[in-house]
Design an enzyme around this catalytic site. Structure first.
Site, mmCIF file in Angstrom:
data_model
loop_
_atom_site.group_PDB
_atom_site.id
_atom_site.type_symbol
_atom_site.label_atom_id
_atom_site.label_comp_id
_atom_site.label_asym_id
_atom_site.label_seq_id
_atom_site.Cartn_x
_atom_site.Cartn_y
_atom_site.Cartn_z
ATOM 1 N N HIS A 126 0.811 -1.226 0.000
ATOM 2 C CA HIS A 126 0.000 0.000 0.000
ATOM 3 C C HIS A 126 0.839 1.268 0.000
ATOM 4 O O HIS A 126 0.321 2.334 0.321
ATOM 5 C CB HIS A 126 -0.941 -0.003 1.202
ATOM 6 N N CYS A 156 -6.428 -9.374 5.194
ATOM 7 C CA CYS A 156 -5.140 -9.096 4.553
ATOM 8 C C CYS A 156 -4.007 -9.813 5.281
ATOM 9 O O CYS A 156 -3.099 -10.343 4.661
ATOM 10 C CB CYS A 156 -4.867 -7.593 4.585
ATOM 11 N N CYS A 193 -32.774 1.579 17.888
ATOM 12 C CA CYS A 193 -31.797 2.636 17.605
ATOM 13 C C CYS A 193 -32.520 3.865 17.048
ATOM 14 O O CYS A 193 -32.259 5.006 17.420
ATOM 15 C CB CYS A 193 -30.787 2.178 16.566
ATOM 16 N N CYS A 217 -34.161 6.679 19.383
ATOM 17 C CA CYS A 217 -33.294 7.735 19.927
ATOM 18 C C CYS A 217 -32.680 8.570 18.804
ATOM 19 O O CYS A 217 -32.719 9.793 18.842
ATOM 20 C CB CYS A 217 -32.159 7.141 20.753
ATOM 21 N N HIS A 218 -32.050 7.888 17.838
ATOM 22 C CA HIS A 218 -31.140 8.587 16.927
ATOM 23 C C HIS A 218 -31.819 9.191 15.701
ATOM 24 O O HIS A 218 -31.208 10.000 15.009
ATOM 25 C CB HIS A 218 -30.003 7.652 16.523
ATOM 26 N N CYS A 247 -24.465 0.740 23.549
ATOM 27 C CA CYS A 247 -25.850 1.137 23.268
ATOM 28 C C CYS A 247 -26.795 -0.022 23.568
ATOM 29 O O CYS A 247 -27.842 0.176 24.183
ATOM 30 C CB CYS A 247 -26.003 1.560 21.802
#
Lengths: 263, 106
Positions: free
Chosen positions: A82, A116, A179, A182-183, A224
């Site tokens: 990379h 990898c 979820c 709330c979000h 959460c």
């Protein structure tokens, strides 16, 4: 004559029900405007994230840079493929989670790094949430700092995005809340002493003041889930990775902030 | 091996007030917390920090259990002569971590 009218109404009713079924358009339910967790922090915590020296997340990024360049005999370093300083990976984290073409599985950044290691470096997988895996993930995600999130949810990724969306909208735990409640419905309002965020993962792995350490998005999911008194899933579980993909599609265009500082 | 980050200028004018920053990775476990099985997590903290300028202490700090993990300090000193800045942390059991930084004055 009357019978024909009744049958006609019944047909119309079933057709309407069919349309209102599971095919509802959830994209319109994403919060608007999109706000990163950064915007819900105090100015002091924001300053800690912005200061590239004081931000403690960079302790892990520094460690990740060392691991990235770690070549051993018969086992190339990440940097061997990379490029040094990970230049070839800039912006790549913004497209994760992504489906691995060889196995057909959905991989998040942690999963990609471990794949990898097994495939190209002939090394053992790193334990999820281990210091080294967090360091490498924070380093690789940090290479995309400032890039807008653009995960693919089409083609082979569609079924995973669907699964993640289902998790997001399913009520769970003793509190029996999802979820979404709330979000999506109550972000910006107070839960105990805190302001509820929109629940985006654009800063992870992030340094959380509560943890006094950097942690993965899955650790945040587990918090959460435990918070609504549901049983948290395992680190790296397929459902959490799918949820990660759904959150990425929901946060499309938000900028990557890794390593972020959160409460 | 503790990870350390130092921010200090490489050069300074004589008499200039310079800002030094030092960050070290350490859990600073207070000794008051309990694990998931109720067992006490033993205290594990850094107790002193010193900054030496050519061997002379120009700044020191005592750490206690209430100091948070990964302690970060910012402080100032007056640049007088070209020399070495040494940042040194001492663990409760006597282990020492340090890093040096060369400062050119003039």
């Amino acid at each position: 004559m009357i019978r024909t009218v009744v049958v006609g109404c019944w047909l119309a009713l079933t057709a309407a029900c069919g349309e209102a079924g599971p095919a509802r358009d959830v994209s319109s339910m994403a919060p608007s405007p999109l706000k990163s967790g950064y915007e819900f922090l105090t100015p002091e915590t924001q300053a800690l994230q912005t200061d590239a020296f004081a931000n403690p997340g960079f302790l892990w990024v520094d460690r990740g840079a060392v691991l990235f360049a770690d070549a051993r005999e018969g086992s190339p370093a990440c940097a061997s493929c990379h490029e040094a300083n990970g230049e070839a990976l800039q912006g790549v984290a913004a497209h994760y989670p992504a489906v691995d073409e060889t196995s057909g599985r959905l991989l998040n950044l942690e999963g990609r790094i471990n794949t990898c290691r097994e495939r190209h470096q002939k090394r053992d997988r790193l334990d999820y949430e281990s210091d080294d895996l967090l360091a490498l993930t924070a380093y690789v995600a940090g290479l995309s700092r400032g890039a807008p999130i653009a995960a693919s949810v089409g083609g082979p990724a569609a079924k995973y995005a669907e699964r993640g969306r289902d998790y997001f909208y399913t009520r769970r735990g003793q509190f029996n809340i999802s979820c979404n409640q709330c979000h999506n419905d109550y972000w910006g309002q107070k839960l105990r002493g805190d302001t509820i965020s929109q629940g985006h993962g654009n800063g992870f792995p992030a340094y959380r003041l509560e943890w006094q350490s950097i942690g993965s998005l899955h650790r945040r999911f587990r918090d959460c889930d435990a918070g609504v008194r549901a049983e948290p899933l395992e680190y790296g579980s397929d459902t959490y990775v799918a949820l990660e993909l759904y959150l990425a599609s929901r946060a499309e265009g938000l900028l990557i902030e890794t390593p972020a500082v959160r409460r | 091996m503790a990870r350390i980050r130092i921010a200090a200028p490489d050069t300074a004018e004589p008499g200039e007030i310079i800002e030094l920053k030092a960050l070290i990775q350490h859990p600073m476990e207070s000794g008051f917390r309990r694990g998931s099985r109720g067992e006490v997590i033993p205290r594990d903290i850094i107790t002193t920090f010193e900054c030496l300028y050519d061997g002379e202490v120009v700044f020191e700090a005592e750490f206690f259990p209430a100091v948070s993990a990964n302690p970060f300090l910012t402080f100032h000193t007056k640049a007088t002569q070209t020399g070495t800045l040494e940042f040194r942390w001492t663990h409760q059991d006597g282990e020492i971590w340090s890093q040096t930084h060369a400062l050119t004055v003039g």
